[in-house]
Design an enzyme around this catalytic site. Structure first.
Site, PDB file in Angstrom:
ATOM      1  N   SER A 146       0.853  -1.186   0.000  1.00 49.97           N
ATOM      2  CA  SER A 146       0.000   0.000   0.000  1.00 49.97           C
ATOM      3  C   SER A 146       0.888   1.235   0.000  1.00 49.97           C
ATOM      4  CB  SER A 146      -0.876   0.023   1.255  1.00 49.97           C
ATOM      5  OG  SER A 146      -1.495   1.283   1.386  1.00 49.97           O
ATOM      6  N   TYR A 159      -0.931  -1.466  10.231  1.00 49.58           N
ATOM      7  CA  TYR A 159      -1.071  -1.691   8.781  1.00 49.58           C
ATOM      8  C   TYR A 159       0.174  -1.192   8.036  1.00 49.58           C
ATOM      9  CZ  TYR A 159      -3.486  -1.463   4.203  1.00 49.58           C
ATOM     10  OH  TYR A 159      -3.866  -1.607   2.887  1.00 49.58           O
TER      11      TYR A 159
HETATM   12  P1  NAP Z   1     -11.245  -6.364   0.690  1.00 50.90           P
HETATM   13  O1  NAP Z   1     -12.233  -6.073  -0.371  1.00 50.90           O
HETATM   14  O2  NAP Z   1     -11.598  -6.130   2.120  1.00 50.90           O
HETATM   15  O3  NAP Z   1     -10.770  -7.873   0.513  1.00 50.90           O
HETATM   16  C1  NAP Z   1      -9.892  -8.443   1.408  1.00 50.90           C
HETATM   17  C2  NAP Z   1      -9.693  -9.894   1.026  1.00 50.90           C
HETATM   18  O4  NAP Z   1      -8.843 -10.491   2.018  1.00 50.90           O
HETATM   19  C3  NAP Z   1     -10.995 -10.662   0.983  1.00 50.90           C
HETATM   20  O5  NAP Z   1     -11.029 -11.487  -0.162  1.00 50.90           O
HETATM   21  C4  NAP Z   1     -10.926 -11.526   2.238  1.00 50.90           C
HETATM   22  O6  NAP Z   1     -11.498 -12.801   1.985  1.00 50.90           O
HETATM   23  C5  NAP Z   1      -9.430 -11.678   2.452  1.00 50.90           C
HETATM   24  N1  NAP Z   1      -9.172 -11.930   3.873  1.00 50.90           N
HETATM   25  C6  NAP Z   1      -9.406 -11.117   4.931  1.00 50.90           C
HETATM   26  N2  NAP Z   1      -9.113 -11.752   6.082  1.00 50.90           N
HETATM   27  C7  NAP Z   1      -8.697 -12.998   5.725  1.00 50.90           C
HETATM   28  C8  NAP Z   1      -8.266 -14.118   6.458  1.00 50.90           C
HETATM   29  N3  NAP Z   1      -8.197 -14.136   7.809  1.00 50.90           N
HETATM   30  N4  NAP Z   1      -7.934 -15.247   5.791  1.00 50.90           N
HETATM   31  C9  NAP Z   1      -8.008 -15.280   4.431  1.00 50.90           C
HETATM   32  N5  NAP Z   1      -8.397 -14.247   3.679  1.00 50.90           N
HETATM   33  C10 NAP Z   1      -8.744 -13.114   4.329  1.00 50.90           C
HETATM   34  O7  NAP Z   1      -9.881  -5.545   0.463  1.00 50.90           O
HETATM   35  P2  NAP Z   1      -9.297  -4.868  -0.857  1.00 50.90           P
HETATM   36  O8  NAP Z   1      -9.626  -3.442  -0.797  1.00 50.90           O
HETATM   37  O9  NAP Z   1      -9.651  -5.666  -2.038  1.00 50.90           O
HETATM   38  O10 NAP Z   1      -7.731  -5.012  -0.546  1.00 50.90           O
HETATM   39  C11 NAP Z   1      -6.914  -6.010  -1.130  1.00 50.90           C
HETATM   40  C12 NAP Z   1      -5.459  -5.702  -0.812  1.00 50.90           C
HETATM   41  O11 NAP Z   1      -5.124  -4.405  -1.321  1.00 50.90           O
HETATM   42  C13 NAP Z   1      -5.141  -5.651   0.683  1.00 50.90           C
HETATM   43  O12 NAP Z   1      -3.868  -6.204   0.916  1.00 50.90           O
HETATM   44  C14 NAP Z   1      -5.141  -4.171   0.995  1.00 50.90           C
HETATM   45  O13 NAP Z   1      -4.337  -3.889   2.101  1.00 50.90           O
HETATM   46  C15 NAP Z   1      -4.562  -3.612  -0.290  1.00 50.90           C
HETATM   47  N6  NAP Z   1      -4.880  -2.209  -0.528  1.00 50.90           N
HETATM   48  C16 NAP Z   1      -6.163  -1.789  -0.742  1.00 50.90           C
HETATM   49  C17 NAP Z   1      -6.418  -0.437  -1.010  1.00 50.90           C
HETATM   50  C18 NAP Z   1      -7.814   0.074  -1.306  1.00 50.90           C
HETATM   51  O14 NAP Z   1      -7.965   1.273  -1.571  1.00 50.90           O
HETATM   52  N7  NAP Z   1      -8.831  -0.761  -1.290  1.00 50.90           N
HETATM   53  C19 NAP Z   1      -5.350   0.469  -1.039  1.00 50.90           C
HETATM   54  C20 NAP Z   1      -4.061   0.010  -0.807  1.00 50.90           C
HETATM   55  C21 NAP Z   1      -3.833  -1.328  -0.569  1.00 50.90           C
HETATM   56  P3  NAP Z   1     -12.635 -13.420   2.956  1.00 50.90           P
HETATM   57  O15 NAP Z   1     -13.714 -12.397   3.048  1.00 50.90           O
HETATM   58  O16 NAP Z   1     -13.018 -14.667   2.247  1.00 50.90           O
HETATM   59  O17 NAP Z   1     -11.923 -13.683   4.244  1.00 50.90           O
END
Ligand code: NAP
Length: 253
Positions: A146, A159
């Site tokens: 991130s 984080y």
């Molecule tokens: P999201 O929609 O909340 O999805 C998170 C994913 O992680 C879900 O598929 C969830 O699957 C999985 N997860 C969470 N806890 C878990 C666990 N205990 N075991 C296995 N899987 C788990 O998040 P996102 O926004 O797509 O983010 C994806 C990545 O991008 C993350 O690493 C985040 O830090 C990074 N990121 C996001 C943003 C943004 O703006 N969204 C910005 C910078 C970086 P389940 O529901 O099946 O557990």
């Protein structure tokens, strides 16, 4: 270019906002996928969607449920993908959680959960994937960090520590395995439009967009495209790097 036909990929957090876009982009380029997450029904319905959208000639995309907070389950994930595919070419460490709090209020459990899922699980998966990849003398590991890992963010000590840790971990790993045809890189998203950001009030969205020179939040596909590139054969001379995909909101040397 960037043809992934014949390659297999394991994607964690595949049912999430960014993970599902990454999975679609990899499948569109011809890869066969193992989709992982902790919520099996969410995962199963995404796997069905993906199989409808991108039918693979060598078999279906599969889902493997795994709670990344459970070390035993994490250790079983790469072997399970290998059992299904017989090879693993690409690992995408995408899953991540937030447990935000100001430092003085942050609970040990909030710190521990974020480090365990965002950092430690990625270490275990990279370690497990390195064995078959070394044998095959080919591998691509892409880890989603991130912008916050590079800039810091109030309320996100846990984080930011995990995301910065992934960058250091990736650089060390990349140096260990480079001679075996394995690359390891990070993709660092800025603000990405997901279900979470969609519900923000318009005024807040406009304020966020004003901080981004390109003038909009990123889409999941912007991250997926970066992952496809780093996973491809063509990116074989790129390793230990972090590709920032943030619309210019933070520019690094
Ligand atoms: P999201 O929609 O909340 O999805 C998170 C994913 O992680 C879900 O598929 C969830 O699957 C999985 N997860 C969470 N806890 C878990 C666990 N205990 N075991 C296995 N899987 C788990 O998040 P996102 O926004 O797509 O983010 C994806 C990545 O991008 C993350 O690493 C985040 O830090 C990074 N990121 C996001 C943003 C943004 O703006 N969204 C910005 C910078 C970086 P389940 O529901 O099946 O557990």
């Amino acid at each position: 270019m960037f043809d992934l036909t014949g390659m297999t990929a394991l994607v964690t957090g595949a049912s999430g906002g960014i993970g599902s876009s990454i999975a679609r982009c990899l499948a569109a380029q011809g890869a066969r996928l193992a989709l992982s997450g902790s919520n099996s029904s969410k995962l199963r319905s995404f796997r069905e969607e993906l199989n409808d959208e991108y039918r693979h000639p060598n078999g279906t995309h599969v889902d493997i449920t795994c709670d990344l907070s459970n070390a035993t389950q994490v250790e079983e994930l790469v072997p399970a993908a290998l059992d299904t595919f017989g090879q693993l070419d690409i690992l995408v460490n995408n899953a991540g959680i937030t447990r935000d709090n100001l430092a003085m209020r942050m609970k040990d459990e909030e710190w521990d959960a974020v480090i365990r899922i965002n950092l430690e699980a990625a270490f275990r998966l990279m370690r497990a994937a390195s064995r078959p990849m070394m044998k095959a003398r080919f591998g691509r590991i892409v880890t989603i960090t991130s912008v916050v890992g590079a800039t810091g963010n109030p309320g996100q000590m846990n984080y930011a520590a995990a995301k910065a840790g992934l960058v250091g971990m990736t650089k060390s790993f990349a140096q260990e395995v480079a001679s075996r045809g394995i690359t390891a890189n990070c993709v660092a998203p800025g603000f990405i439009r997901t279900a979470m950001t969609e519900v923000l009030p318009d005024a807040q969205k406009e304020a966020l967009n004003a901080r981004i020179p390109i003038g909009r939040m990123g889409e999941g596909g912007d991250i997926g495209a970066a992952v496809v590139y780093l996973a491809s054969k063509e990116a074989g001379y790129v390793t230990g790097q972090t590709l920032h995909v943030n619309g210019g909101m933070a520019m690094f040397a």
